[in-house]
Every structure is written in C-alpha cells, then in structure tokens.
Design a protein around this motif. Structure first.
Motif, short mmCIF file in Angstrom:
data_model
loop_
_atom_site.label_atom_id
_atom_site.label_comp_id
_atom_site.label_asym_id
_atom_site.label_seq_id
_atom_site.Cartn_x
_atom_site.Cartn_y
_atom_site.Cartn_z
N PRO A 47 6.73 -2.69 13.70
CA PRO A 47 7.09 -3.25 15.01
C PRO A 47 6.23 -4.45 15.40
O PRO A 47 6.70 -5.36 16.08
CB PRO A 47 6.84 -2.09 15.98
N PHE A 48 4.99 -4.47 14.94
CA PHE A 48 4.10 -5.57 15.27
C PHE A 48 4.66 -6.90 14.77
O PHE A 48 4.76 -7.87 15.50
CB PHE A 48 2.72 -5.30 14.67
N LEU A 49 5.06 -6.89 13.48
CA LEU A 49 5.62 -8.12 12.92
C LEU A 49 6.95 -8.46 13.59
O LEU A 49 7.25 -9.63 13.82
CB LEU A 49 5.82 -7.98 11.41
N ALA A 50 7.74 -7.42 13.89
CA ALA A 50 9.03 -7.67 14.53
C ALA A 50 8.83 -8.36 15.87
O ALA A 50 9.55 -9.29 16.23
CB ALA A 50 9.80 -6.37 14.72
N PHE A 51 7.80 -7.93 16.58
CA PHE A 51 7.52 -8.52 17.89
C PHE A 51 7.09 -9.98 17.73
O PHE A 51 7.52 -10.86 18.47
CB PHE A 51 6.43 -7.70 18.58
N GLY A 52 6.25 -10.22 16.70
CA GLY A 52 5.86 -11.60 16.42
C GLY A 52 7.07 -12.46 16.12
O GLY A 52 7.18 -13.61 16.58
N LEU A 53 7.99 -11.90 15.35
CA LEU A 53 9.21 -12.64 14.99
C LEU A 53 10.02 -12.98 16.23
O LEU A 53 10.56 -14.09 16.36
CB LEU A 53 10.04 -11.79 14.03
N VAL A 54 10.10 -12.03 17.15
CA VAL A 54 10.84 -12.28 18.40
C VAL A 54 10.22 -13.47 19.13
O VAL A 54 10.93 -14.41 19.54
CB VAL A 54 10.82 -11.03 19.31
N ILE A 55 8.90 -13.44 19.27
CA ILE A 55 8.24 -14.52 20.01
C ILE A 55 8.46 -15.86 19.31
O ILE A 55 8.84 -16.85 19.92
CB ILE A 55 6.73 -14.22 20.16
N ALA A 56 8.27 -15.86 17.97
CA ALA A 56 8.38 -17.12 17.24
C ALA A 56 9.78 -17.69 17.34
O ALA A 56 9.97 -18.87 17.66
CB ALA A 56 8.01 -16.90 15.79
N PHE A 57 10.78 -16.86 17.10
CA PHE A 57 12.14 -17.41 17.02
C PHE A 57 12.69 -17.73 18.41
O PHE A 57 13.42 -18.70 18.55
CB PHE A 57 13.05 -16.45 16.25
N LEU A 58 12.34 -16.94 19.41
CA LEU A 58 12.81 -17.30 20.74
C LEU A 58 12.12 -18.56 21.23
O LEU A 58 12.70 -19.35 21.96
CB LEU A 58 12.60 -16.15 21.72
N LEU A 84 -6.52 -11.17 7.95
CA LEU A 84 -6.58 -12.59 8.30
C LEU A 84 -5.21 -13.07 8.74
O LEU A 84 -5.06 -13.81 9.72
CB LEU A 84 -7.06 -13.38 7.09
N LEU A 85 -4.17 -12.62 8.02
CA LEU A 85 -2.81 -13.01 8.38
C LEU A 85 -2.45 -12.47 9.75
O LEU A 85 -1.87 -13.17 10.58
CB LEU A 85 -1.83 -12.50 7.32
N ASP A 86 -2.80 -11.20 9.98
CA ASP A 86 -2.56 -10.62 11.30
C ASP A 86 -3.23 -11.45 12.38
O ASP A 86 -2.63 -11.73 13.42
CB ASP A 86 -3.13 -9.19 11.36
N ALA A 87 -4.46 -11.85 12.10
CA ALA A 87 -5.20 -12.62 13.10
C ALA A 87 -4.47 -13.93 13.39
O ALA A 87 -4.34 -14.33 14.55
CB ALA A 87 -6.62 -12.90 12.60
N VAL A 88 -3.98 -14.59 12.32
CA VAL A 88 -3.26 -15.85 12.52
C VAL A 88 -2.03 -15.62 13.38
O VAL A 88 -1.75 -16.36 14.33
CB VAL A 88 -2.86 -16.46 11.16
N ILE A 89 -1.26 -14.56 13.04
CA ILE A 89 -0.03 -14.30 13.78
C ILE A 89 -0.35 -13.99 15.23
O ILE A 89 0.29 -14.52 16.15
CB ILE A 89 0.75 -13.14 13.12
N VAL A 90 -1.36 -13.15 15.45
CA VAL A 90 -1.72 -12.80 16.83
C VAL A 90 -2.13 -14.05 17.60
O VAL A 90 -1.67 -14.30 18.72
CB VAL A 90 -2.85 -11.75 16.85
N PHE A 91 -2.97 -14.86 16.97
CA PHE A 91 -3.45 -16.06 17.65
C PHE A 91 -2.28 -16.97 18.05
O PHE A 91 -2.15 -17.39 19.20
CB PHE A 91 -4.42 -16.83 16.75
N ALA A 92 -1.41 -17.24 17.06
CA ALA A 92 -0.31 -18.19 17.33
C ALA A 92 0.68 -17.60 18.32
O ALA A 92 1.20 -18.31 19.19
CB ALA A 92 0.38 -18.58 16.03
N ALA A 93 0.95 -16.30 18.19
CA ALA A 93 1.93 -15.68 19.10
C ALA A 93 1.39 -15.65 20.52
O ALA A 93 2.10 -15.98 21.48
CB ALA A 93 2.27 -14.28 18.62
#
Lengths: 457, 485
Positions: free
Chosen positions: A353-364, A431-440
């Motif tokens: 769900p964490f990645l799915a949520f990131g995807l929602v933020i990025a694509f919207l 590290l990837l998680d951190a990048v996604i969290v930061f950018a999201a």
C-alpha cells in the motif's frame, strides 16, 4: 559557482575510485557531497556574480534552477542503488558520467555567453550518449545509444548553426550585447532563421514535437535511472537554458518567432497526449507523458516574462519530483517482476500500500489534479499565459489536461485492481523508500503551500 | 480560541491520517470516533449559529501571497444545512462499510474521512481558488474508493465518471481564472467575485464555464450518463457518499457561486436551464419505473429529485431557494436511508433484484416499517421532510412558470408509482427463496435507521428549525442577484 567546481572535482574523484572496486559504496561519498552542493549553491543566492569574463552569470534564475538540478540528481542517485545493487560490473564510471552530465546541465542554466551554452549542452549530452548504452548486453540499450547519439549530434549541429547566424546578425555571443543589438534597428532576415534553428535544436533535448521521435525509443532502451535522469534533469536544463536565452536576448522581438512556437506548443500537447493513450510499456508512457509536459513548459517560453520564469521553475520542480517517484516505484516493480509493461502495477495496493499511495500522489500530480504540486505548476503557467494574452493556448492546454488524466488513471487503475499480476514479493531498499517519501511529501507540501517556492526568481 | 469552522475542517483530516495507519477493528473504531466527534462539533455549531447574513465562525489567513489567494472559510445560511448533513451522514456511511477486507480497511476508512474533509472544504470555502482546490480534491478519495473497494470494479465506468467530472471542473477553472483576472479586486475573495463588473456577454461565458461543472456533478440532463452505472457498480458507502453528499456540491455551488457571480447572464440562460431540469425530472422518474435493481432505481429517482432542486434554484425566488436548501438536506437524509435499507437487505439476501425479493415484512416487520416511512418521505407525503422541500420547490417553480410546475409536479405522482410498486414487490406478498430466513434489524442498525427516520419526521413536522436559520442568508442572496440584475 562553488557547486560547479565541487561537482566537477567529485566527478573526477568518483571516476578514479573505480580503481578500488568500491562499487555502490561510492554513493556514501556522492550523496553527501551533492547535498552539500545544494546548500553551497543556494548560499550564493542573491549574489548575482559573474565568472570567466562573464561567460557564466549566477543570478537568481541560475541559482534556483541549478539547485533544482542538483537536488534531482541526488534523488536519482538514491534510485541508483536499487538499479545497480546486484551489478557485477563496476558502476563508478556510470556514476561519474551522471555527475559530468549534471555539470553540463548547470552550465546550460547559468550561461551568459552562447559559447558557454553549447559547451554545457555538449558536456551534458556526451555522457548521456554513453549512459544510454551503458547496459551493454541489451540490444535495445545499444539501439538507444546510437539513436540518441546520431540525433543528438544533429541537434547540436543545428544549434551551432543557429548560433552562427545569430552572431552574424548581432556581432556578439554575449547575451546582453545581443539584446542591445536587436532592439530598435531593423534586423536582417538571418536573425529569424538563426533563432528558429536555435529553438529547434534546444527543443530536441527537451523532446518537443516535431523533435521528439527519439524519446520513446531512447527512454525505453536506456537503463531506468538514466531514463529518469533524461526525463527530469535534461528536460529541465533544456527548458531553463532556452528560456534564459530567449528572455534575456530576444524578449523585445518575440513577435519574430512566437507564432511558430504557438504551433509547436499545440502540436506537442495533442500529439503527445494522444500517443500516450495507447501505450502499454511504462517507459514509453513516461516518454510521451514527458513530451506532453514539454508542451506545458513551452507555454512559459511563449509568455517570456518574470511571472513565466517563476511558473517554469515551479513546474519543473513539481514535474521532477513526481517523475522521480513514478520511476522509483517502477524500478521496484521491475526488479520484482523483470518486466516493463504497465501490467506489473496490478494489485500493488494489496501487495504494498505504501508504494501504491506514492503512485497515486505521483500520477495525480503529473495529471495536474489539485491540491498536488502539479496542479499549481499548471496553474501558474496558465495564469501567466492568460495575462500574457495566450487564452486560446491555455484552453487547448486545459483540454489536453483532460486527455492526460485518462492515461495516468489507467496506471492507477492497475494498482487498485483486485487481481495481482505477480506473486513475487516487492522488496525495496531503504534509500529508495527515503527518496519516494521525500519526493512524495514534497509534492504534497508544495500542493498545499505553493507560496513556498514563489518569487525565487 | 480556534474557530469552529477550522475545527470542523481539520478534525476529519486528522482522523483520516490516523485511521489510515490502523487496520481492522481499530480502524473502524477510530473512523467512527472521528465522525461522531465531528458530528458533535457540527451540532454545537448549528445551535450557536445566529440567523443573520454574516459568515460566522470564520477563519481567515494568508495562503499564497503572490496571487493574493487566502485561506478563508466560514459558515452562513447557505452552507449551514449541508455541513450538518455531511456530518450527520458520515457515521451511517462508515457503519455500512463491510468488514471483509480488513487488511485494507484503514485505507478505506481513511479515504472516507478524507472525503469528508474535502466536502466540508467545498461547502465552507469563501475563496474561489480554495473552493476549486477542495472541489477537485473531493474527486480523488471517491475515485479511489470506487476503484479499490467496489463490489463490481469496472475501470470504464469509473474513469468515465472521473474524466467527465474533471472535464467539467476544468471549464469552471477557466471561468474562475477569467473572473480573477478581470474583476477589479484582483483576488479570489468571494466579495470580489460577487462584484466582478463583467459585461453581460462575459457573464454568459462565465456562467457556462461554471454551469458545465455543476451540471455534470448534479447531474442535469444531458450530462447525467455517468451516474446510473457509477451508482450501481460502486460499493454502498461509495454510493451514499456520491448521492447523499457529493451531488449536493453541485446544487450548493449553484447558489453559492454561479448565481451571484454571473447574475447578468441569468435572463438569457434560465429558460433553457429550467427546461433541462424539468426534462430530468420526468426522464428520471419514467426510467426509474422500469428498473429491476433497487440501487439503479434509487439512482434514477435521485436524478429526478435533484432535477427538481435545480429547477427551484433557477426559479430565482425565495421559495425556490429555501426549498432547494431544505430539500438538499432532506434528499441527503432520504437517499442515504434508502441505500442503507438496500444494503441491509443485500447483506441478508445477497441480491438487489426486485423480482427475487418479496414478503420481507412477514419476517422483518421493523425493517419493513422503517423502510415505508423513508419511502413515503421520498414520495413527499405530508408530515415527512420530503413534503416540505418539494412543496417549497414546486411553489417556487410555479411562481416562475405555472406550466413548468405542472410538468415538474408529476414527479410526485411518478415517484409514488415506482417507489410504492417497488415496496409492494419487495416487502409485501409471500416469502421468496431469498427472503425466507431474513433477520430483522439488529441493535446498531435500529439506531441508524431510526435515527434517520426521526430526522425525517421531526423536520417534516417542524421545518422551521431548518428554515429559520437560513432565511436571512437567502434573502441576502436574492438581493445580490436582483440588485445587479
């Protein structure tokens, strides 16, 4: 300027560290230095200093954009670990080339002399030709490299030809002298030709219609982090460079080329969005999505005033952040499944769900739905355009926003369907998680408080 | 002292984030707690509300200085009832969430509360940009709820819904930008939008921009094609959110933004719009008669009812406005009651098909009795809240044009036809296979259903508790429109 020097040294150092077979451990050096680079760079804000007999000029525009470029590259290095963690071959050369390419990009946004622009363009491009083909065993990667090199070399030649014509008409490479030369007196016809050639060559790097044909193939063939680098840093640098040149040198005579640019903008928007609708490969989708975003950024170049500069900066930030999140998530899914199609996102909301949520933020955000950063990027561009008298272009761009929403939603739909594509566990690096969290989180914060990034330029 | 409106707005957001991290029963408890606390705050605000034209409990702060957008929210007579409605319905909606999908339930409840946050934002916003942000923001949670948690997820239906409403909103966005740039104040404040000094020609365009967004959301014919499929395929909580609260975003915005921002356009466009609304009433009712599925039937009945609400708004008189505001509240209560009963029947029989049901009264008298009251409210029987709203609305339309009121009035007859027919075939008669062992209402179900029934009867007998607080605001709104006209 400090950042430019430090990054150049860093690139050389990383290249030499290849001797010690440190592989991904060099990231421990690279990432902190890049972060320090951002701060050192931001520290020069407001100084307005010129260097090298005014070849480069670090005004607020240059500082803002180069900070963004370094930040984006830092985030991309965060993705590198996921991409290269199992690599048997040395990776230092790849990392060094990315840093060199960044140095070129910084030159492109801070130039004050056309020679510096072309130097920056080449410093940025030549490493990219190599990087596009850095996955040597893959035929597609080789194809990407060759295609990018041939087309890119053409584009550089066209830019240089345009420059010489501009020089012929104005007798200078220095931006302010060009400005003085074109104001008032009647201009020879070669100037217009020169400007158009220059625009064409720069738009090649930014991947705008009709100079976009390389983008889908090259994006598809290149290693994913390099694709992310092209989609963010290269595009931003190309637009910022072009904007800077047009703004400083030709703001007074925009009537000469504005009509052609309007046509290019509209064609870019429609062609990219319609082509994106039927894509099934993630990277090709991102390529066309990137082309459509080039269309929105072109509107800022049409308007060409301080408002537009602000809007372009905000747009670049929001676009870069969202794109990096999207590529980061794709990278994880690709590593888990080994495939590139959009199908791999199926059932993501159940698996992770964490990645799915990131995807929602990025694509919207990419689709421009409020209250995410992407909406305000579009908002600032559109208001500056309406004030500049381009209401029709804005309406066409808004229609394209609707078309765009469809293919972004298509991907989200995959993530939220009930059937799961692949049962393989989705593992991602901290590290990837951190990048996604930061950018999201950045995307969210800029969406709620867009004032934070306003008025820097 | 934090302002009440800000508290009302922030609480759902806070609970939404907290709930998002929980799962299973904890998530449900946290969501329910959030909804109930907000209901208490909303109830308190309702009792403290003074019947005048000012924006009460307002909160104002800088938001984006460079474009002079402000964070300005407040409560007045126009949005008071809708705020109350949203908070009243949320516990019911949260209650109807099914327990099965417990590992993702935190996400589900979180999205519902987030939806509440966005809806309250739409209703309370007094700054056009802020309003637009909330308007679009409401689309994200409902889309994810539809996609992720529907009984029959269908990308085509939901993406049609999303693109359709997004397309409408973007026209509104252009209109907002246009007014912002042209109006003398140079900001997004509601006062500046009301006094925009645009010419009649410009206002017609602005009207159309706003109207398309609202016509899709409400929906007014011919922009309704997304609605029945979406309602049927969504999970019940999703349908309740859509029909109970979300479509009121459209009818509310007609009063809050469309009419006062573009009053000069009204003379030109009103006749066409009212005719569209009246067509919607008849069309929705006639199609509802033919429906075999309870949920689709309710969806089309909803089309008819909101058609009447919009017609009342465009009648441009006090009765029409009062009726519209009251009926928005009543319709929300009634339609959620209907979907709640449908859901209760479905959890026991696993069917929505009218032909497969029958004789439920024999086994579950309380269910049948409360269902009857809700249905009677829906067909506007006197002493129910539906009567008050529809009477005022028809009266308003009558003052505008008698013949339109006559045609629109058929809604009462037609709704009696399809509703009572449906009731007869599902509740009366002999037991069917599906309904032989049906259980009556449980304790919590009773509380929910009887609560709604109580609201229906109390506001039906004593409508002035709802009418009195909103009257000054309605008169003020009429003045704004009339003065400019």
């Amino acid at each position: 300027m400090t950042a430019l020097i430090i990054l150049s040294l860093l690139g050389i150092l990383v290249l030499m560290m290849g001797l010690f077979h440190l592989k991904n451990k060099v990231l421990i050096l690279i990432i902190p230095v890049l972060i320090a680079g951002i701060f050192l760079n931001a520290n020069e804000y407001g100084l307005n200093a010129s260097y090298f007999s005014q070849m480069v000029h670090f005004d607020n525009f240059a500082i803002s954009f180069s900070s963004l470029l370094i930040l984006t590259t830092t985030l991309i290095f965060g993705l590198c670990l996921q991409q290269y963690k199992t690599s048997k071959k040395p990776v230092e050369d790849i990392y060094a080339l990315i840093i060199f390419s960044l140095v070129g990009a910084i030159c492109m946004v801070s130039f004050n002399n056309l020679i510096m622009f072309i130097l920056g363009l080449e410093i940025m491009s030549v490493p990219l030709y190599v990087l596009a083909g850095s996955n040597r065993e893959n035929v597609l990667s080789n194809e990407a490299s060759l295609k990018y090199f041939l087309m890119g070399a053409f584009a550089s030649a066209i830019v240089i030809f345009g420059m010489t014509l501009i020089f012929g008409a104005t007798n200078s490479f220095q931006l302010d002298e060009i400005r003085n030369a074109v104001s008032g007196t009647k201009m020879p016809g070669v100037l217009q030709v020169g400007i158009l050639l220059f625009i064409g060559g720069s738009l090649f790097k930014a991947a705008a219609v009709p100079f976009h044909f390389w983008a889908p193939d090259v994006y598809q063939g290149s290693p994913t982090v390099i694709t992310a680098f092209m989609a963010t840093v290269v595009k931003t640098a190309a637009f910022a460079g072009l904007f800077r040149f047009m703004m400083v040198a030709f703001q007074d005579i925009s009537g000469l080329w504005v009509n052609i640019l309007v046509i290019i903008t509209i064609a870019t928007l429609f062609l990219a969005n319609f082509s994106a609708l039927s894509q099934t490969d993630f990277k090709r989708l991102m390529a066309y999505s990137g082309i459509s975003h080039a269309g929105y950024m072109l509107i800022a170049i049409l308007v060409l005033n301080m408002n537009a500069a602000d809007a372009l900066f905000f747009y670049s930030v929001s676009y870069s952040l969202a794109t990096i999140v999207a590529f980061g998530i794709f990278l994880t899914m690709k590593n888990a499944t080994g495939e590139y199609s959009l199908e791999i996102f199926k059932g993501l909301s159940r698996k992770n769900p964490f990645l799915a949520f990131g995807l929602v933020i990025a694509f919207l955000s990419l689709a421009g739905i409020p209250p995410l950063a992407g909406f305000f990027g579009k908002y600032f561009i559109f208001t500056s355009a309406i004030k500049g008298g381009f209401l029709t272009v804005v309406i066409i761009a808004i229609i394209n926003t609707m078309i765009g929403a469809y293919y972004y939603l298509k991907v989200l739909n995959m993530a939220f369907t009930k059937d799961v594509y692949h049962s393989a566990p989705v593992k991602n690096h901290l590290l990837l998680d951190a990048v996604i969290v930061f950018a999201a989180i950045g995307t969210l914060i800029l969406g709620f408080f867009p004032g934070l990034l306003q008025g820097f330029i | 002292m934090i302002s009440l409106s800000l508290l009302l707005l922030i609480l759902p957001l806070v609970f939404s984030v907290i709930t998002g991290f929980l799962s299973g029963k904890n998530a449900r408890a946290s969501a329910m707690a959030g909804a109930l606390i907000n209901l208490v705050v909303a109830g308190y605000a309702f009792t403290q509300f003074e019947a005048n034209t000012s924006y009460q409990f307002a909160f104002l702060s800088d938001w984006i200085p460079s474009i002079r957008a402000k964070f300005h929210i407040g409560i007045d007579g126009i949005n008071l009832l809708l705020i109350l409605l949203t908070n009243l319905l949320l516990p019911v909606i949260i209650y109807t969430v099914k327990h099965e999908d417990s590992n993702r339930s935190g996400l589900y409840y979180g999205l519902i509360l987030f939806m509440q946050f966005a809806l309250l934002g739409v209703f309370m916003a007094l700054d056009a940009l802020l309003y637009y942000i909330f308007w679009e923001l409401a689309l994200i949670p409902i889309y994810l709820i539809l996609l992720g948690f529907s009984s029959q997820p269908d990308f085509k239906t939901f993406v049609k819904f999303f693109i359709y409403t997004l397309a409408g909103s973007l026209f509104m966005f252009i209109a907002i930008l246009y007014v912002y740039i042209k109006a003398p104040g140079g900001n997004f404040s509601i006062d500046n939008f009301y006094n925009n000094h645009l010419s009649e020609q410009e206002q017609v365009w602005v009207f159309l921009g706003f109207f398309i967004a609202y016509a899709i959301k409400i929906p007014i014919i011919p922009f309704h094609t997304w609605q029945p499929d979406t309602y049927t395929k969504a999970s019940t909580p999703g349908t309740m959110l859509l029909s109970g609260v979300m479509l009121k975003m459209g009818t509310f915005s007609l009063l809050r933004w469309l009419l006062p921002v573009a009053p000069l356009a009204l003379a030109t466009v009103t006749p066409v719009v009212i005719i569209l609304c009246i067509i919607g009433i008849v069309y929705g009712s006639i199609i509802a008669i033919r429906q075999k599925n309870i949920k689709t039937l309710f969806a089309y009945s909803s089309l008819a009812h909101v058609g009447l609400i919009s017609a009342g708004v465009f009648a441009l008189n006090a009765d029409g406005f009062n009726g519209a505001l009251i009926q928005m509240f009543n319709h929300g209560i009634i339609i959620v009651g209907l979907f709640l009963i449908a859901e209760i029947i479905y959890t026991r029989t696993e069917t929505y098909h009218i032909s497969e049901l029958g004789g439920i009264r024999n086994e579950a008298p309380t269910l049948a009795f409360t269902f009857l009251i809700i249905i009677l409210a829906s067909v506007a029987l006197p002493l129910t809240n539906g009567f008050v709203g529809e009477f005022l609305l028809l009266n308003g339309v009558f003052q505008y044009n008698q013949w339109m009121a006559v045609v629109g009035g058929t809604t009462v007859i037609l709704s009696a036809t399809y509703m009572l027919r449906m009731y007869q075939r599902t509740m009366l008669g002999l037991d069917r296979d599906y309904t032989k062992t049906i259980l009556d209402l449980g304790t919590v179900e009773k509380i929910m259903v009887l609560g709604l029934v109580l609201i229906i009867i109390v506001t039906g007998i004593w409508p002035s508790i709802l009418l009195d607080p909103i009257k000054p605001a309605v008169e003020n709104l009429l003045n704004i429109i009339k003065i400019v006209q």
